[in-house]
Scaffold this motif. Structure first.
Motif, PDB file in Angstrom:
ATOM      1  N   LEU A 197       0.817  -1.208   0.000  1.00  0.00           N
ATOM      2  CA  LEU A 197       0.000   0.000   0.000  1.00  0.00           C
ATOM      3  C   LEU A 197       0.852   1.260   0.000  1.00  0.00           C
ATOM      4  CD1 LEU A 197      -2.639  -0.971   2.695  1.00  0.00           C
ATOM      5  CD2 LEU A 197      -3.110  -0.548   0.292  1.00  0.00           C
ATOM      6  N   TYR A 198       0.163   2.387  -0.094  1.00  0.00           N
ATOM      7  CA  TYR A 198       0.764   3.711   0.069  1.00  0.00           C
ATOM      8  C   TYR A 198       1.846   3.991  -0.970  1.00  0.00           C
ATOM      9  CZ  TYR A 198      -1.539   2.701   4.464  1.00  0.00           C
ATOM     10  OH  TYR A 198      -2.463   2.315   5.404  1.00  0.00           O
ATOM     11  N   ASN A 199       1.571   3.619  -2.199  1.00  0.00           N
ATOM     12  CA  ASN A 199       2.465   3.953  -3.303  1.00  0.00           C
ATOM     13  C   ASN A 199       1.622   4.159  -4.571  1.00  0.00           C
ATOM     14  OD1 ASN A 199       1.871   1.294  -4.127  1.00  0.00           O
ATOM     15  ND2 ASN A 199       3.564   0.532  -2.870  1.00  0.00           N
ATOM     16  N   TYR A 200       2.283   4.565  -5.643  1.00  0.00           N
ATOM     17  CA  TYR A 200       1.570   4.897  -6.884  1.00  0.00           C
ATOM     18  C   TYR A 200       0.849   3.677  -7.464  1.00  0.00           C
ATOM     19  CZ  TYR A 200       0.848   7.579 -11.224  1.00  0.00           C
ATOM     20  OH  TYR A 200       0.303   8.248 -12.294  1.00  0.00           O
ATOM     21  N   PRO A 201       1.508   2.520  -7.537  1.00  0.00           N
ATOM     22  CA  PRO A 201       0.786   1.354  -8.061  1.00  0.00           C
ATOM     23  C   PRO A 201      -0.475   1.024  -7.256  1.00  0.00           C
ATOM     24  CG  PRO A 201       3.137   0.902  -8.027  1.00  0.00           C
ATOM     25  CD  PRO A 201       2.941   2.208  -7.325  1.00  0.00           C
ATOM     26  N   ALA A 202      -0.431   1.220  -5.937  1.00  0.00           N
ATOM     27  CA  ALA A 202      -1.624   0.938  -5.122  1.00  0.00           C
ATOM     28  C   ALA A 202      -2.768   1.867  -5.507  1.00  0.00           C
ATOM     29  CB  ALA A 202      -1.286   1.102  -3.636  1.00  0.00           C
ATOM     30  N   VAL A 203      -2.440   3.144  -5.774  1.00  0.00           N
ATOM     31  CA  VAL A 203      -3.475   4.100  -6.192  1.00  0.00           C
ATOM     32  C   VAL A 203      -4.066   3.671  -7.529  1.00  0.00           C
ATOM     33  CG1 VAL A 203      -3.908   6.496  -6.858  1.00  0.00           C
ATOM     34  CG2 VAL A 203      -2.400   5.999  -4.926  1.00  0.00           C
ATOM     35  N   LEU A 204      -3.199   3.311  -8.477  1.00  0.00           N
ATOM     36  CA  LEU A 204      -3.676   2.905  -9.805  1.00  0.00           C
ATOM     37  C   LEU A 204      -4.516   1.632  -9.700  1.00  0.00           C
ATOM     38  CD1 LEU A 204      -0.566   3.577 -12.092  1.00  0.00           C
ATOM     39  CD2 LEU A 204      -2.428   5.116 -11.439  1.00  0.00           C
TER      40      LEU A 204
ATOM     41  N   MET B 129      -9.152   7.717  -3.858  1.00  0.00           N
ATOM     42  CA  MET B 129      -8.137   6.666  -3.984  1.00  0.00           C
ATOM     43  C   MET B 129      -6.719   7.191  -3.698  1.00  0.00           C
ATOM     44  SD  MET B 129      -9.455   3.740  -4.455  1.00  0.00           S
ATOM     45  CE  MET B 129     -11.060   3.047  -4.835  1.00  0.00           C
ATOM     46  N   PRO B 130      -6.318   8.322  -4.307  1.00  0.00           N
ATOM     47  CA  PRO B 130      -4.982   8.838  -3.959  1.00  0.00           C
ATOM     48  C   PRO B 130      -4.867   9.187  -2.477  1.00  0.00           C
ATOM     49  CG  PRO B 130      -5.805   9.908  -5.939  1.00  0.00           C
ATOM     50  CD  PRO B 130      -6.944   9.118  -5.381  1.00  0.00           C
ATOM     51  N   ALA B 131      -5.971   9.706  -1.907  1.00  0.00           N
ATOM     52  CA  ALA B 131      -5.914  10.122  -0.497  1.00  0.00           C
ATOM     53  C   ALA B 131      -5.775   8.916   0.427  1.00  0.00           C
ATOM     54  CB  ALA B 131      -7.175  10.916  -0.144  1.00  0.00           C
ATOM     55  N   ILE B 132      -6.486   7.834   0.115  1.00  0.00           N
ATOM     56  CA  ILE B 132      -6.528   6.701   1.050  1.00  0.00           C
ATOM     57  C   ILE B 132      -5.428   5.681   0.749  1.00  0.00           C
ATOM     58  CG2 ILE B 132      -7.951   4.781   1.879  1.00  0.00           C
ATOM     59  CD1 ILE B 132     -10.395   6.575   1.256  1.00  0.00           C
ATOM     60  N   LEU B 133      -5.229   5.381  -0.522  1.00  0.00           N
ATOM     61  CA  LEU B 133      -4.251   4.337  -0.866  1.00  0.00           C
ATOM     62  C   LEU B 133      -2.859   4.910  -1.133  1.00  0.00           C
ATOM     63  CD1 LEU B 133      -6.423   2.056  -3.195  1.00  0.00           C
ATOM     64  CD2 LEU B 133      -5.986   1.826  -0.759  1.00  0.00           C
ATOM     65  N   GLY B 134      -2.756   6.228  -1.225  1.00  0.00           N
ATOM     66  CA  GLY B 134      -1.472   6.841  -1.558  1.00  0.00           C
ATOM     67  C   GLY B 134      -0.591   7.144  -0.360  1.00  0.00           C
ATOM     68  N   GLY B 135      -1.116   6.969   0.844  1.00  0.00           N
ATOM     69  CA  GLY B 135      -0.307   7.211   2.041  1.00  0.00           C
ATOM     70  C   GLY B 135       0.156   8.655   2.173  1.00  0.00           C
ATOM     71  N   GLY B 136      -0.557   9.586   1.544  1.00  0.00           N
ATOM     72  CA  GLY B 136      -0.235  10.999   1.695  1.00  0.00           C
ATOM     73  C   GLY B 136       0.841  11.518   0.762  1.00  0.00           C
ATOM     74  N   SER B 137       1.463  10.627  -0.023  1.00  0.00           N
ATOM     75  CA  SER B 137       2.562  11.091  -0.878  1.00  0.00           C
ATOM     76  C   SER B 137       2.272  10.894  -2.362  1.00  0.00           C
ATOM     77  CB  SER B 137       3.851  10.349  -0.515  1.00  0.00           C
ATOM     78  OG  SER B 137       3.679   8.966  -0.715  1.00  0.00           O
TER      79      SER B 137
END
Lengths: 368, 314
Positions: free
Chosen positions: B174-181, B251-259
């Motif tokens: 989690l908390y990375n770009y692939p997770a957001v996608l 999705m970016p807010a929750i799965l992106g880990g803030g970054s």
């Protein structure tokens, strides 16, 4: 057959209940004035609050006793403080009744509202006479906000990851073994100032030169920190996602209550000390304004602070509150001047003026 | 024999009365205007949005006075200057654009066989299953689904639990770009299927049979018959997924880990975190502009697809 009871019928239970409520009012600083020219009571007042353990503590310490004493229901609106702010600002600008009666807010955010002129003056609250100087907002005329407690952005850690004892310095955030296992607030709040020291800079240089802080934060960025809000820290600790976090001690304490082995410390660089407060937006009907003020007045009694801040584990603004078990002398619970020596306090005015720049800079580093 | 007073059923006479009243209220000479009248609510709704956009445009021309936290009186382009000179916004904009293009491409690839099977299968049971599987996610909001992924992909989640069974240490899923996608693809896929299915239904099965009977392999039939005829559906589905992904917040807010912020997250920050409505408004207009340009580019290259309702350029 339906049993009916006149509301005027004075039963023994009613008499005792009424006497208890009157006694409670008297004991908590409610004077006879409340009965002399008491305006009409609204059915409810709405208090914006943070969720989880935060609102539970407010409810137990302030809202429920207030309802018991006055009969006015208290509804907690859990809209985020940042999200309610533009709604309140827009309501005041458009001459509408604001969506809440009381905003439980950070002092920095509340100061922005005060500067914008949307806050009622609370200088006439009788219980302000019993508060410490921490209750008074700095740099503002009167009491557009009443600070109700202070808190520290501690370095919370999982003891199992530190067998040799608590981490002494923020430099531990750069330890490769904690890569991906540290957490900060997503705007960096609470971390900018200690990072300034950790980066070799001076607090006196804030805000003119904060490059040391940004340089240190760039190094922390390479450690792939998780960035979130209050509830995230508790969740991440509970789910084993992180070992270290710069967060308010209340969040770490909440995770501890849920059975997670956690501890916290104030590192040698220091930790940011901040306050939260209560304020009332302009535009309320006169009677609702009166009772909203009574709510805040009640929140400044020893009894209310004792229960509310026991729940939060934070030091209040009324002398005589007993620290919760285990927190006396804790660095996250400063009460004496000596306790504040390791804590970082930057004037609210500077924070209000520059906070968005600091947030942007932190974001620019972390999003890069 | 006297004529019955009830030569017509009562219901007919009621209908006649209603028609008579309608012809008074809306005479037949107005009949050409009827479609426009029916269009009116939608036009009013769009007008409201346009008024909102005008207000946002006006707001974007004011900076925030940090001594009063009110918008400045003067009109200025300072917000736009700051956006275009700040690397953060370029990064976030690029991430949003790239992410939406990747999500669109993956969704179209995954949605096509799903839609094809759904409209072509002779099994009613399978069709029902695919339809239920398609609509079920719509009953679960985006935020709830994102939190579901936190549970499944977390360090102590199901996925890492399964990896642990084969001796693999927990890894950060989690908390990375692939997770957001990943989250966006899972969220957008039903939209793509819904847009594609009608286009595939419109392709006569006989054409595929004819190609087969003339000796074309399944692959050649797919390439030369199905795919070209499905183009309007692909374009329509692509446009919907592209625009929804580009403007996504949760999705970016929750799965992106803030970054891993997208542009919508940056807009939120300006409106709600720093109270700078002018900057938030400027970012909003830029997002609308970029989205419109992307849609315009697709229209130019591929036509409007099913969104042209059969009036696409041939």
């Amino acid at each position: 057959m339906t049993k009916t009871t006149s509301i005027l019928a004075l039963t023994r239970r009613r008499f005792l209940g009424g006497a208890a409520a009157l006694g409670g009012l008297a004991a908590t600083g409610w004077t006879g004035r409340a009965f002399a020219q008491e305006p009409e009571k609204p059915a409810e007042i709405i208090v914006r609050a943070w969720g989880g353990s935060w609102v539970a503590a407010l409810q137990a310490g302030v809202s429920d006793p207030f309802t018991a004493a006055t009969g006015i229901a208290v509804r907690h609106d859990l809209t985020e403080d940042n999200e309610i702010q533009p709604k309140v600002w827009a309501a005041v600008a458009q001459g509408r009744v604001p969506p809440i009666h009381i905003n439980w807010d950070t002092t920095t955010n509340a100061t922005k509202s005060a500067l914008r002129g949307v806050t009622e003056d609370l200088s006439d609250l009788p219980n302000l006479a019993n508060t410490t100087e921490l209750a008074k907002p700095v740099g503002l005329d009167g009491y557009p906000i009443v600070n109700t407690y202070g808190y520290v952005y501690v370095l919370a850690y999982r003891p199992s990851a530190f067998p040799d004892g608590a981490p002494a310095s923020l430099q531990v955030l750069l330890d490769p073994k904690f890569k991906g296992r540290i957490a900060l607030y997503n705007d960096g709040i609470g971390f900018h100032f200690p990072a300034q020291v950790a980066g070799g800079g001076k607090l006196e240089d804030i805000p003119a030169n904060m490059e040391p802080a940004w340089e240190f934060i760039r190094k922390v960025k390479a450690q792939e920190p998780l960035l979130g809000e209050d509830p995230d820290f508790t969740t991440w600790f509970q789910n084993g996602e992180i070992d270290l976090a710069v967060t308010i001690s209340t969040n770490a304490r909440e995770a501890m209550k849920n059975g997670i082995d956690l501890a916290w410390t104030v590192p040698e660089e220091g930790s940011k000390f901040e306050t939260d407060g209560l304020w009332i937006p302009k535009g309320l009907p006169a009677n609702e304004l009166y009772w909203a003020k009574q709510y805040i007045n009640f929140a400044l009694t020893v009894e209310a602070q004792q229960v509310w801040l026991d729940g939060l584990g934070l030091p209040g603004v009324v002398p005589g509150v007993t620290p919760p078990e285990g927190l006396a002398g804790d660095p996250s619970y400063p009460t004496e001047p000596e306790d504040f020596k390791r804590l970082i306090r930057i004037p609210t005015a500077i924070q209000v003026e520059h906070e968005s720049d600091w947030f942007s800079q932190f974001k620019a580093i972390m999003q890069g | 024999m006297p004529t019955s007073k009830h030569a017509y059923p009562f219901r007919w006479r009621v209908m006649d009365a209603i028609e008579g009243a309608a012809s008074i209220l809306w005479p037949s000479r107005f009949s050409r205007g009827l479609p426009y009248l029916m269009l009116l609510p939608a036009v009013l709704l769009v007008m409201l949005l346009v008024i909102g956009m005008i207000q946002i445009a006006e707001s974007s021309a004011h900076t925030l006075d940090r001594t009063t936290f009110l918008a400045s009186e003067d009109y200025t382009g300072a917000n736009y200057s700051q956006i275009f000179s700040t690397g953060l916004y370029w990064t976030v904009l690029w991430r949003s654009l790239l992410g939406s293009v990747i999500v669109t491409a993956i969704c179209l690839v995954f949605a096509f066989p799903y839609s094809y099977l759904m409209v072509r299968t002779p099994s009613a049971l399978l069709r029902k299953f695919l339809l239920i599987a398609l609509f079920l996610p719509f009953f679960i909001g985006q935020v709830v689904r994102a939190y579901g992924w936190l549970i499944i992909l977390g360090n102590q989640g199901v996925a890492n639990g399964l990896l642990g069974l084969v001796g693999i240490e927990p890894i950060r899923l989690l908390y990375n770009y692939p997770a957001v996608l990943f989250g966006l693809v899972q969220y957008m896929l039903p939209f793509a299927v819904l847009m594609l299915a009608p286009a595939l239904t419109a392709i006569p099965e006989e054409m595929e049979s004819a190609a087969n009977s003339l000796g074309a392999s399944w692959w050649r039939t797919f390439i030369h018959i199905v795919l070209p005829l499905a183009k309007p559906g692909l374009v329509g589905a692509g446009l919907v997924v592209l625009t929804l992904s580009l403007t996504d917040f949760a999705m970016p807010a929750i799965l992106g880990g803030g970054s891993q912020d997208f542009i919508a997250n940056a807009i939120y920050d300006q409106f709600f975190r720093t109270s700078d409505q002018g900057m938030g408004a400027a970012l909003t207009l830029i997002l609308v502009g970029v989205g419109s340009l992307a849609v315009g580019l697709v229209f130019t290259l591929f036509g409007a697809g099913t969104l042209a309702m059969g009036r696409d350029k041939k």
